[in-house]
Every structure is written in structure tokens, then in C-alpha cells.
Motif scaffolding. Structure first.
Motif, mmCIF file in Angstrom:
data_model
loop_
_atom_site.group_PDB
_atom_site.id
_atom_site.type_symbol
_atom_site.label_atom_id
_atom_site.label_comp_id
_atom_site.label_asym_id
_atom_site.label_seq_id
_atom_site.Cartn_x
_atom_site.Cartn_y
_atom_site.Cartn_z
ATOM 1 N N ALA A 305 14.746 -26.153 15.166
ATOM 2 C CA ALA A 305 15.696 -26.499 14.102
ATOM 3 C C ALA A 305 17.137 -26.259 14.556
ATOM 4 C CB ALA A 305 15.393 -25.689 12.843
ATOM 5 N N LYS A 306 17.363 -25.203 15.317
ATOM 6 C CA LYS A 306 18.707 -24.935 15.836
ATOM 7 C C LYS A 306 19.161 -26.063 16.759
ATOM 8 C CE LYS A 306 18.548 -19.877 15.634
ATOM 9 N NZ LYS A 306 18.456 -18.617 16.410
ATOM 10 N N ILE A 307 18.258 -26.507 17.619
ATOM 11 C CA ILE A 307 18.601 -27.599 18.525
ATOM 12 C C ILE A 307 18.892 -28.869 17.732
ATOM 13 C CG2 ILE A 307 17.748 -29.078 20.389
ATOM 14 C CD1 ILE A 307 16.033 -26.662 21.279
ATOM 15 N N ALA A 308 18.041 -29.156 16.755
ATOM 16 C CA ALA A 308 18.208 -30.363 15.939
ATOM 17 C C ALA A 308 19.489 -30.327 15.111
ATOM 18 C CB ALA A 308 16.999 -30.544 15.029
ATOM 19 N N SER A 309 20.030 -29.132 14.873
ATOM 20 C CA SER A 309 21.281 -29.017 14.119
ATOM 21 C C SER A 309 22.488 -29.416 14.961
ATOM 22 C CB SER A 309 21.470 -27.578 13.610
ATOM 23 O OG SER A 309 21.848 -26.705 14.679
ATOM 24 N N GLY A 310 22.304 -29.436 16.285
ATOM 25 C CA GLY A 310 23.388 -29.810 17.183
ATOM 26 C C GLY A 310 24.295 -28.674 17.602
ATOM 27 N N ASN A 327 15.290 -35.753 19.808
ATOM 28 C CA ASN A 327 15.099 -37.080 19.222
ATOM 29 C C ASN A 327 15.638 -37.145 17.794
ATOM 30 O OD1 ASN A 327 13.908 -38.289 21.455
ATOM 31 N ND2 ASN A 327 11.851 -37.635 20.885
ATOM 32 N N ALA A 328 15.591 -36.018 17.089
ATOM 33 C CA ALA A 328 16.160 -35.977 15.742
ATOM 34 C C ALA A 328 17.670 -36.194 15.793
ATOM 35 C CB ALA A 328 15.836 -34.642 15.077
ATOM 36 N N LEU A 329 18.314 -35.646 16.823
ATOM 37 C CA LEU A 329 19.754 -35.858 17.001
ATOM 38 C C LEU A 329 20.046 -37.317 17.328
ATOM 39 C CD1 LEU A 329 20.552 -32.670 19.118
ATOM 40 C CD2 LEU A 329 21.413 -33.150 16.821
ATOM 41 N N ASP A 335 24.401 -38.606 19.832
ATOM 42 C CA ASP A 335 24.056 -38.558 21.252
ATOM 43 C C ASP A 335 24.887 -37.546 22.026
ATOM 44 O OD1 ASP A 335 22.089 -40.532 21.031
ATOM 45 O OD2 ASP A 335 23.551 -42.141 21.257
ATOM 46 N N GLU A 336 26.096 -37.268 21.554
ATOM 47 C CA GLU A 336 26.938 -36.300 22.253
ATOM 48 C C GLU A 336 26.390 -34.879 22.148
ATOM 49 O OE1 GLU A 336 28.745 -36.692 18.092
ATOM 50 O OE2 GLU A 336 27.658 -37.937 19.553
ATOM 51 N N TYR A 337 25.428 -34.679 21.223
ATOM 52 C CA TYR A 337 24.807 -33.362 21.055
ATOM 53 C C TYR A 337 23.504 -33.248 21.853
ATOM 54 C CZ TYR A 337 28.015 -32.688 17.112
ATOM 55 O OH TYR A 337 29.136 -32.556 16.322
ATOM 56 N N THR A 338 23.128 -34.308 22.560
ATOM 57 C CA THR A 338 21.937 -34.247 23.412
ATOM 58 C C THR A 338 22.322 -33.684 24.777
ATOM 59 O OG1 THR A 338 22.197 -36.540 24.169
ATOM 60 C CG2 THR A 338 20.901 -36.173 22.163
ATOM 61 N N TYR A 339 21.355 -33.609 25.688
ATOM 62 C CA TYR A 339 21.537 -32.757 26.870
ATOM 63 C C TYR A 339 21.480 -33.471 28.219
ATOM 64 C CZ TYR A 339 20.897 -29.115 23.403
ATOM 65 O OH TYR A 339 21.040 -28.319 22.290
ATOM 66 N N ALA A 340 22.344 -33.001 29.107
ATOM 67 C CA ALA A 340 22.339 -33.381 30.515
ATOM 68 C C ALA A 340 21.533 -32.338 31.286
ATOM 69 C CB ALA A 340 23.767 -33.436 31.048
ATOM 70 N N HIS A 341 21.078 -32.691 32.488
ATOM 71 C CA HIS A 341 20.237 -31.805 33.292
ATOM 72 C C HIS A 341 20.907 -31.483 34.628
ATOM 73 C CE1 HIS A 341 16.823 -32.612 30.598
ATOM 74 N NE2 HIS A 341 17.250 -33.861 30.596
ATOM 75 N N ASP A 417 15.608 -49.778 21.915
ATOM 76 C CA ASP A 417 16.539 -49.061 21.042
ATOM 77 C C ASP A 417 15.788 -48.106 20.120
ATOM 78 O OD1 ASP A 417 18.682 -50.322 22.172
ATOM 79 O OD2 ASP A 417 18.942 -51.803 20.577
ATOM 80 N N ARG A 418 14.654 -48.554 19.601
ATOM 81 C CA ARG A 418 13.865 -47.675 18.727
ATOM 82 C C ARG A 418 13.269 -46.514 19.518
ATOM 83 N NH1 ARG A 418 9.756 -48.972 14.499
ATOM 84 N NH2 ARG A 418 10.510 -46.897 13.961
ATOM 85 N N LYS A 419 12.809 -46.786 20.729
ATOM 86 C CA LYS A 419 12.249 -45.715 21.552
ATOM 87 C C LYS A 419 13.307 -44.673 21.882
ATOM 88 C CE LYS A 419 9.244 -46.670 24.797
ATOM 89 N NZ LYS A 419 8.598 -47.239 26.001
ATOM 90 N N THR A 420 14.539 -45.118 22.038
ATOM 91 C CA THR A 420 15.621 -44.209 22.400
ATOM 92 C C THR A 420 16.194 -43.489 21.194
ATOM 93 O OG1 THR A 420 16.230 -45.609 24.280
ATOM 94 C CG2 THR A 420 17.893 -44.051 23.496
ATOM 95 N N ASN A 421 16.392 -44.212 20.104
ATOM 96 C CA ASN A 421 17.145 -43.662 18.973
ATOM 97 C C ASN A 421 16.292 -43.282 17.768
ATOM 98 O OD1 ASN A 421 19.646 -44.126 20.365
ATOM 99 N ND2 ASN A 421 19.437 -46.298 19.854
ATOM 100 N N ASP A 422 15.045 -43.725 17.737
ATOM 101 C CA ASP A 422 14.171 -43.429 16.596
ATOM 102 C C ASP A 422 12.777 -43.113 17.117
ATOM 103 O OD1 ASP A 422 13.412 -43.136 13.950
ATOM 104 O OD2 ASP A 422 13.054 -45.281 13.637
#
Length: 574
Positions: A305-310, A327-329, A335-341, A417-422
Motif C-alpha cells: 500500500a505504501k508503494i501504491a501511494s507513490g 501497476n496500481a500507480l 508513471d513518474e512514481y514507478t521505478y528504475a533499476h 497500452d492496457r498491459k502497461t497501464n491497466d
């Protein structure tokens, strides 16, 4: 993490950790700096199959991994599987500790489902006489499985003294090539952009980025920004807390043990001086207020839940472990709240070994003695391993999830687009990625008889799946995929012992007792060392090492070394 395997062909492993492989039931994802030439399936001849019996039948199943998007086969892929095979799966998935408790209960009660994916608990079921030897079933009724594993038969055997096939490897892929990195040390894209895309190579680089950003933005959407959080809920402590100590100090993940590559001698990896310094860094992060104070008391759902909150800037994990939260983000357009590796290590002279190949290796699915129709069960598993079955599991339905263009399978933009964003909703509706546990499969980079890839994880498709934010970050680091930032697998030798955390060991030996004792100590003392005052860290950590040896760690290590050498002999004949 430890593993158990089957008997005659199946010394296959299955996986922790978190480690860092995979563990989940999502679509396989991989990496590669420079894409190697695509492999074709070992044989181009279509396996001769028996007439397929599609009389309706239901098999019960238990999976040791969680599958939060499982939709009881009401999805598109599930319905097509029922149509093609007549088989319905009544599945139950573990949601907590990798199936440890459930499998132990099964072994004690003798109450088994028809099929089971026991992860590292294979030996408990073997010792209880619960799993049937599938050697003859495969020989007589499974031409697709025989073709798939033709080059890896020794790796399917349980041990040198018991060569039965108890499980069919399903979370390891045949001829796998890695095209993308999905683990390492993660940082949100917003952090990277704000700081001008700084170099993230060492623990110091990583720490400085988190520290600088949180000082400037102490809140995220009205809530306190969290620089770094860890997931120590049950077995996931291995994925985000203890296994990263391997990678940050220049070793591949082998569960709880460091394996000497020359002698195959095993010892608890915590005994390496380099790793003490990694845990010292975590202690430093805690005392600096950069590590979430709830890391060792929060439950998995609170962590997610913390991760999904951004509001979590950094993670040390694998995409499969936090993927649903990310994926919830994406679904919210954040997308700016998702992660680089990044391949972060304790110093620049240490090289990340995440991509070092284990060869063919993985946990598998077995048929229990309670199965009402083992022949029908193996035929089902065999169909799922057929070219038709693998394409369905990976790509979905032609005309709905992919099209054929110039003879090649192609994913339409609206589906991508759905696979990526939904992704969560799409997965539940389509079923793509939910059925890998139900038989073996080729890995990324392998082409089928049509010349298309078996999986959807190949360079062009991986790049197409990235968000614009990801592409912006990658461009800033002169990379096309995250794998480009990591040392490639061709820079390391293949590990002849595979992934040690997948190795099957007897459950009714002194080793198992000692292993549990040491695990209890580690899971108590590592958090204590990280949360200790800076001046107390050495005392707590050194005390843990002494406590481990007092509990019998040395004897346990000697026994494990024996099992490991036995596996190498089984696999190599040497």
C-alpha cells in the motif's frame, strides 16, 4: 531459500527468493545488453501427440506462490484451455509463506490435491510418499514435455540415489535469454529527473539521491515521503533484506549460502565480511532516518500500500515482488512514481552478478497419489507444454490479444497500452501470465515453428512496453533497456550447481532441524542489528554469528555441501 526436487528426471529447483527470480505467476521478464541471436526450439519437428481427450474433468491444485490475479479460469486464456483440454483447475494459492505451512499440513494429514506446486517443499511431499514418479507417464503420454526437456533430463532427476521425476519444472524456462533487468536497487523516476539523472552505482550514490530528494520534498501528496522501505514479512525478508547482500557485494543469489565456485563448499553467506558491511549500511540508513522505521513490523499488504501511494522513493527488490503496487500507480497515470533499476554495489570495484546464468533450473508442478486420473493429468500438462499451449499462455487469443502481420505475432497498440497501464485488470480478464505454473515452457528469445517468439519478452516488445517516463530515464543513462546498465551474463561463467536456493534436500534429516534453528536466529538478529544504535551494531551482528555456530551452523554447512556436490555430480556426471 532452499529447494527440493523430484526423483527421476527432476532435480529441478524452484525459487526464493525472492529472490530474486522469480517467484510469481506474472509474465516472465528478462534482460540482455546486446540481444543474442534468437534460438529456435531444440527440435523443429512437431511432437506426435495422442488423440486429445476433452471429456470434462476437474483437478484440484495448490500453488506455493501467491497468484492475486487468479480468476478461477473465467479469463479468456482459462476458457480456451478448458475448451481445448476439457480440464478445469480448482486452484488454491498460498498467500503467506511460500506454502510451508500448507505443505507441512498436507504431509502430516495425507490430504492432497490432485496436483501441487510445492516450491522448496518438494522433499516434504517426497518423504511422505505423496508425489508419484512421472517418468513412465512422461515417456508414454507426454511427447511435448520430452521434446522440451530433451537436453536437460539429468536436471529433472531428484537425486543420485532416487532418480524419479516428482515435479515438472515450471518457473524455470528452457533456453532462457535475459533481455531486461527487473531487480537491483530501485529509485522512482521523479527522483532521478529532479536530480538531473545522477550516477547510481554505489550504496553512497543511492543513499545521496534519496537523502537529497527527501530533504527537498518531505511530503508526497500530503503524506510523509519514505526514502526507503523493506518487506520483512515472512519469507520476503530474503527478497528485500538478506539476499540483496549477495548482489551488493558481488555475488549471485544462492539463497542462504555462499558457494565456493572452485570447491563447492557452502557456508552461510552472512559470515562473509563484505556482507557485514552491507548490513552496517542498512543500520546507518535506519539511524539517519532514511530507512522506514516500520520495515520489520509491517505486513506485506501495508508495504504494498505504501508503494501504491507513490510516497516510497526507493526499493531493493524484484518487480514480481512489488509489481501489483507499481501497476496500481501506472493505472492512475503516475508513471513518474514507478521505478528504475540500478546495479548498485558497496563500491565501484565490486561488480553486480545478478545476470549470472544458473543454466536450466526452477521449481515445478507434481501429481500426487490422490490424483484421480494421473494419465489425464500428464496429458493436460503435456498439452500446456505444446507449441499451441505455450503460445496461448504467453500471448493469449489470436484476433483478441494479438494479430498476425507478415507471418509474425504482433501485439496491437491498444492491447499493449492496457498491459502497461491497466495490467491488473487486463491480467484478470485475459489470463495472460497466469498459467505458467501449469507446465514447462521455453524462455525468452526462443522462436517457435512459425518464426515468432514463444514469449512476449523480446527487445522490441520490451521497449514498446516502457512508459514515456521510463524511456526518458533510460535515454538519460544512454540505455535502451534496464539490462544495458547491468553486467551481462556473458561476463560470468554458468553456475554448474544452478541456483542453490532451489536445491532439494531431505526433510527428515538433522540438516532440516539445524536449518530451521539458524533461520530463527537470522530472522531475529538481522533486524536487531539493522535497528541497533550505531555503536551497538558490531556487538549484535558478531553475536549473531557466534549464536549461529553454537546452534550447529558448521555441521549444517557441511551437510549442505554434500547435497550440493551430489547435485553437481548428478547434473554433470563428474
Amino acid at each position: 531459500m532452499k529447494r527440493k526436487t523430484p526423483k527421476t528426471f527432476a532435480m529441478l529447483l524452484v525459487a526464493s527468493a525472492l529472490l530474486v527470480s522469480a517467484c510469481g505467476n506474472n509474465e516472465t521478464s528478462t534482460n540482455s545488453k546486446t540481444a543474442k541471436p534468437a534460438k529456435e526450439a531444440t527440435s523443429t519437428t512437431v511432437a506426435k501427440e495422442e488423440t486429445n481427450d476433452i471429456t470434462p474433468i476437474t483437478f484440484t491444485f495448490f500453488g506455493g506462490d501467491a497468484s492475486p490475479n487468479w480468476n478461477n479460469m473465467k479469463d479468456d486464456v482459462g476458457q480456451e484451455i478448458i475448451k481445448k483440454t476439457g480440464v478445469t483447475i480448482n486452484a488454491q494459492y498460498d498467500v503467506g509463506n511460500g506454502g510451508d505451512d500448507k505443505i507441512s499440513l498436507m504431509a502430516a494429514s495425507g490430504d492432497y490435491p490432485d496436483m501441487v506446486f510445492p516450491k522448496s517443499n518438494v522433499s516434504k511431499l517426497v518423504d511422505a510418499g505423496a508425489l508419484i514418479d512421472m517418468t513412465d507417464l512422461i515417456e508414454e503420454h507426454a511427447p511435448n514435455l520430452k521434446k522440451l526437456y530433451s537436453q536437460n533430463l539429468n536436471r529433472l532427476k531428484y537425486s543420485t540415489t532416487d532418480e524419479a521425476i516428482y515435479t515438472i519444472p515450471t518457473n524455470g524456462s528452457v533456453d532462457q535469454q535475459n533481455f531486461d533487468a527487473t531487480g537491483g536497487f530501485e529509485i522512482q523516476h521523479r527522483v532521478l529527473k529532479e536530480l538531473g539523472y545522477p550516477e547510481i552505482r554505489t550504496l553512497e550514490d543511492y543513499e545521496n539521491a534519496l537523502k537529497t530528494y527527501v530533504a527537498k520534498y518531505p511530503e508526497t501528496d500530503g503524506s510523509k515521503t519514505i526514502p526507503l522501505t523493506l518487506n520483512a514479512d515472512d519469507w520476503k525478508i530474503m527478497i528485500t533484506v538478506t539476499n540483496p547482500a549477495f548482489v551488493a557485494t558481488g555475488l549471485p543469489d544462492d539463497g542462504e549460502f555462499y558457494i565456493n565456485p572452485e570447491t563447492y563448499e557452502a557456508k552461510l553467506h552472512y559470515k562473509r565480511p563484505e556482507e557485514k558491511e552491507y548490513f552496517r549500511w542498512l543500520n546507518h540508513m535506519y539511524n539517519e532516518g532514511l530507512l522506514d522505521k516500520d520495515s520489520f513490523i509491517q505486513k506485506d499488504d501495508q508495504y504494498q500500500a505504501k508503494i501504491a501511494s507513490g510516497r516510497v522513493l526507493g526499493l531493493i527488490s524484484q518487480e514480481w515482488e512489488y509489481g501489483n503496487a507499481e501497476n496500481a500507480l501506472k493505472a492512475l497515470g503516475k508513471d513518474e512514481y514507478t521505478y528504475a533499476h540500478f546495479p548498485v554495489t558497496i563500491s565501484k570495484d565490486i561488480v553486480d552478478h545478478s545476470m549470472q546464468s544458473t543454466g536450466f533450473d526452477g521449481y515445478g508442478i507434481g501429481i500426487t497419489k490422490s490424483c484421480k486420473d494421473p494419465v489425464r493429468a500428464i496429458k493436460f500438462l503435456d498439452w500446456m507444454a505444446s507449441e499451441e499451449g505455450q503460445v496461448l499462455r504467453n500471448w493469449g487469443l489470436e484476433g483478441k490479444h494479438y494479430t498476425i502481420e507478415n507471418g509474425m505475432r504482433t501485439i496491437p497498440k491498444e492491447i499493449q497500452d492496457r498491459k502497461t497501464n491497466d495490467n491488473i485488470a487486463f491480467t484478470k480478464e485475459s489470463g495472460i501470465g497466469l498459467y505458467f505454473v501449469f507446465s514447462g515452457h521455453y524462455g525468452d528469445g526462443v522462436k517457435d515453428s512459425t518464426g515468432s517468439y514463444y514469449t512476449t519478452n523480446f527487445p522490441e516488445q520490451i521497449i514498446a512496453s516502457y512508459s514515456d517516463v521510463e524511456k526518458e530515464s533510460l535515454k538519460a543513462y544512454n540505455a535502451t533497456t534496464w539490462k544495458d546498465l547491468f553486467p551481462g551474463e556473458d561476463e560470468f561463467p554458468v553456475k554448474v550447481w544452478g541456483a542453490a536456493y532451489n536445491m532439494s534436500v531431505p526433510s527428515d534429516t538433522e540438516y532440516s532441524v539445524l536449518y530451521q534453528k539458524t533461520q530463527d536466529i537470522i530472522r531475529k538478529r538481522i533486524p536487531e542489528a539493522i535497528l541497533a544504535k550505531t555503536t551497538d551494531f558490531d556487538k549484535v551482528f558478531d553475536g549473531m554469528l557466534a549464536e549461529l555456530d553454537k546452534a550447529g551452523a558448521v555441521k549444517m554447512e557441511e551437510e549442505y555441501t554434500g547435497y550440493l556436490k551430489d547435485r553437481v555430480k548428478l547434473w554433470t556426471g563428474k
